[in-house]
Design a protein around this motif. Structure first.
Motif, PDB file in Angstrom:
ATOM      1  N   GLN A  46       0.700  -1.129  -0.105  1.00  0.00           N
ATOM      2  CA  GLN A  46       0.121  -0.071   0.085  1.00  0.00           C
ATOM      3  C   GLN A  46       0.876   1.298  -0.100  1.00  0.00           C
ATOM      4  OE1 GLN A  46      -2.533  -1.190   3.438  1.00  0.00           O
ATOM      5  NE2 GLN A  46      -4.088  -0.557   2.184  1.00  0.00           N
ATOM      6  N   VAL A  47       2.070   1.074   0.639  1.00  0.00           N
ATOM      7  CA  VAL A  47       2.643   2.460   0.978  1.00  0.00           C
ATOM      8  C   VAL A  47       3.668   2.566  -0.337  1.00  0.00           C
ATOM      9  CG1 VAL A  47       4.839   3.528   1.924  1.00  0.00           C
ATOM     10  CG2 VAL A  47       2.862   2.322   3.426  1.00  0.00           C
ATOM     11  N   ARG A  48       3.853   1.649  -1.250  1.00  0.00           N
ATOM     12  CA  ARG A  48       4.536   1.616  -2.477  1.00  0.00           C
ATOM     13  C   ARG A  48       3.468   2.214  -3.271  1.00  0.00           C
ATOM     14  NH1 ARG A  48       5.776  -3.498  -3.127  1.00  0.00           N
ATOM     15  NH2 ARG A  48       6.901  -4.253  -1.023  1.00  0.00           N
ATOM     16  N   GLY A  49       2.204   1.814  -3.259  1.00  0.00           N
ATOM     17  CA  GLY A  49       1.297   2.488  -4.089  1.00  0.00           C
ATOM     18  C   GLY A  49       1.194   4.003  -3.971  1.00  0.00           C
ATOM     19  N   LEU A  50       1.174   4.307  -2.708  1.00  0.00           N
ATOM     20  CA  LEU A  50       1.112   5.704  -2.261  1.00  0.00           C
ATOM     21  C   LEU A  50       2.257   6.463  -2.989  1.00  0.00           C
ATOM     22  CD1 LEU A  50       0.244   5.365   1.278  1.00  0.00           C
ATOM     23  CD2 LEU A  50      -1.020   6.896  -0.410  1.00  0.00           C
ATOM     24  N   GLN A  51       3.512   5.745  -3.004  1.00  0.00           N
ATOM     25  CA  GLN A  51       4.638   6.533  -3.777  1.00  0.00           C
ATOM     26  C   GLN A  51       4.202   6.569  -5.264  1.00  0.00           C
ATOM     27  OE1 GLN A  51       7.764   3.718  -2.451  1.00  0.00           O
ATOM     28  NE2 GLN A  51       8.631   5.273  -0.872  1.00  0.00           N
ATOM     29  N   ARG A  52       3.660   5.555  -5.896  1.00  0.00           N
ATOM     30  CA  ARG A  52       3.318   5.671  -7.192  1.00  0.00           C
ATOM     31  C   ARG A  52       2.362   6.746  -7.465  1.00  0.00           C
ATOM     32  NH1 ARG A  52       3.917   0.234  -7.171  1.00  0.00           N
ATOM     33  NH2 ARG A  52       1.426  -0.048  -6.619  1.00  0.00           N
ATOM     34  N   MET A  53       1.437   6.788  -6.667  1.00  0.00           N
ATOM     35  CA  MET A  53       0.315   7.838  -6.674  1.00  0.00           C
ATOM     36  C   MET A  53       0.952   9.168  -6.770  1.00  0.00           C
ATOM     37  SD  MET A  53      -2.713   6.257  -4.451  1.00  0.00           S
ATOM     38  CE  MET A  53      -4.031   7.542  -4.950  1.00  0.00           C
ATOM     39  N   VAL A  54       1.816   9.563  -5.837  1.00  0.00           N
ATOM     40  CA  VAL A  54       2.476  10.780  -5.988  1.00  0.00           C
ATOM     41  C   VAL A  54       3.336  10.838  -7.250  1.00  0.00           C
ATOM     42  CG1 VAL A  54       4.090  12.272  -4.811  1.00  0.00           C
ATOM     43  CG2 VAL A  54       2.502  10.970  -3.227  1.00  0.00           C
ATOM     44  N   GLU A  55       4.039   9.732  -7.421  1.00  0.00           N
ATOM     45  CA  GLU A  55       4.694   9.990  -8.704  1.00  0.00           C
ATOM     46  C   GLU A  55       4.241  10.351  -9.913  1.00  0.00           C
ATOM     47  OE1 GLU A  55       7.017   6.657  -9.980  1.00  0.00           O
ATOM     48  OE2 GLU A  55       8.423   6.865  -8.019  1.00  0.00           O
ATOM     49  N   GLU A  56       2.754   9.643  -9.979  1.00  0.00           N
ATOM     50  CA  GLU A  56       1.881  10.064 -11.002  1.00  0.00           C
ATOM     51  C   GLU A  56       0.949  11.292 -11.076  1.00  0.00           C
ATOM     52  OE1 GLU A  56       0.115   6.077 -11.275  1.00  0.00           O
ATOM     53  OE2 GLU A  56       2.043   5.047 -11.867  1.00  0.00           O
ATOM     54  N   CYS A  92      -4.975  14.404  -4.984  1.00  0.00           N
ATOM     55  CA  CYS A  92      -4.703  14.442  -3.490  1.00  0.00           C
ATOM     56  C   CYS A  92      -5.892  14.000  -2.688  1.00  0.00           C
ATOM     57  CB  CYS A  92      -4.466  15.968  -3.065  1.00  0.00           C
ATOM     58  SG  CYS A  92      -5.902  17.146  -3.402  1.00  0.00           S
ATOM     59  N   ILE A  93      -7.039  13.796  -2.717  1.00  0.00           N
ATOM     60  CA  ILE A  93      -7.947  13.125  -2.093  1.00  0.00           C
ATOM     61  C   ILE A  93      -7.898  11.761  -2.090  1.00  0.00           C
ATOM     62  CG2 ILE A  93     -10.422  12.935  -1.590  1.00  0.00           C
ATOM     63  CD1 ILE A  93      -9.369  15.518  -0.412  1.00  0.00           C
ATOM     64  N   ASP A  94      -7.414  11.163  -3.308  1.00  0.00           N
ATOM     65  CA  ASP A  94      -7.283   9.785  -3.500  1.00  0.00           C
ATOM     66  C   ASP A  94      -6.124   9.303  -2.890  1.00  0.00           C
ATOM     67  OD1 ASP A  94      -9.760   9.715  -5.184  1.00  0.00           O
ATOM     68  OD2 ASP A  94      -8.379   9.854  -7.086  1.00  0.00           O
ATOM     69  N   ILE A  95      -5.217  10.287  -3.018  1.00  0.00           N
ATOM     70  CA  ILE A  95      -3.939   9.903  -2.025  1.00  0.00           C
ATOM     71  C   ILE A  95      -4.201   9.882  -0.461  1.00  0.00           C
ATOM     72  CG2 ILE A  95      -1.561  10.400  -1.309  1.00  0.00           C
ATOM     73  CD1 ILE A  95      -1.257  11.725  -4.140  1.00  0.00           C
ATOM     74  N   LEU A  96      -4.778  10.848   0.000  1.00  0.00           N
ATOM     75  CA  LEU A  96      -5.211  10.758   1.379  1.00  0.00           C
ATOM     76  C   LEU A  96      -6.286   9.554   1.868  1.00  0.00           C
ATOM     77  CD1 LEU A  96      -6.028  14.531   1.865  1.00  0.00           C
ATOM     78  CD2 LEU A  96      -4.228  13.254   2.859  1.00  0.00           C
ATOM     79  N   THR A  97      -7.069   9.088   0.884  1.00  0.00           N
ATOM     80  CA  THR A  97      -7.873   7.871   1.044  1.00  0.00           C
ATOM     81  C   THR A  97      -7.056   6.928   1.253  1.00  0.00           C
ATOM     82  OG1 THR A  97      -9.689   8.948  -0.047  1.00  0.00           O
ATOM     83  CG2 THR A  97      -9.591   6.610   0.037  1.00  0.00           C
TER      84      THR A  97
END
Length: 95
Positions: free
Chosen positions: A23-33, A37-42
């Protein structure tokens, strides 16, 4: 190395933690892409809940095993284990 109460369930615990790691790696990917912001916070909220579930499982086991065993050993040992658990709960509540 000591064997703690969770040793028989260690693989399940590690599996849950690997899921959180993903999940945390997915968060890193989300920020990279540049995800919304609300999707990242979720997703951060979901990762936090997953870690809290692991923490509560460990805390429940600690109380059921370590504190209970210390209670059988005597009041001084039990008091130390209760203090240890209380401090851990305080840290969890603050996070």
């Amino acid at each position: 190395m000591a064997e703690y109460w969770y040793h028989p369930d260690r693989e399940a615990l590690q599996k849950r933690l690997r899921r959180v790691e993903g999940q945390v790696r997915g968060l890193q990917r989300m920020v990279e892409e540049d995800a919304y912001c609300i999707d990242i916070l979720t997703q951060i909220s979901a990762a936090n809940r997953a870690l809290q579930a692991v923490a509560l499982n460990l805390l429940e086991g600690h109380l059921s095993h370590c504190v209970a065993e210390a209670g059988e050993a005597g009041s001084e040992a039990a008091a130390a284990k209760v203090k240890e658990a209380t401090d851990a709960i305080a840290r969890l509540v603050k996070s």
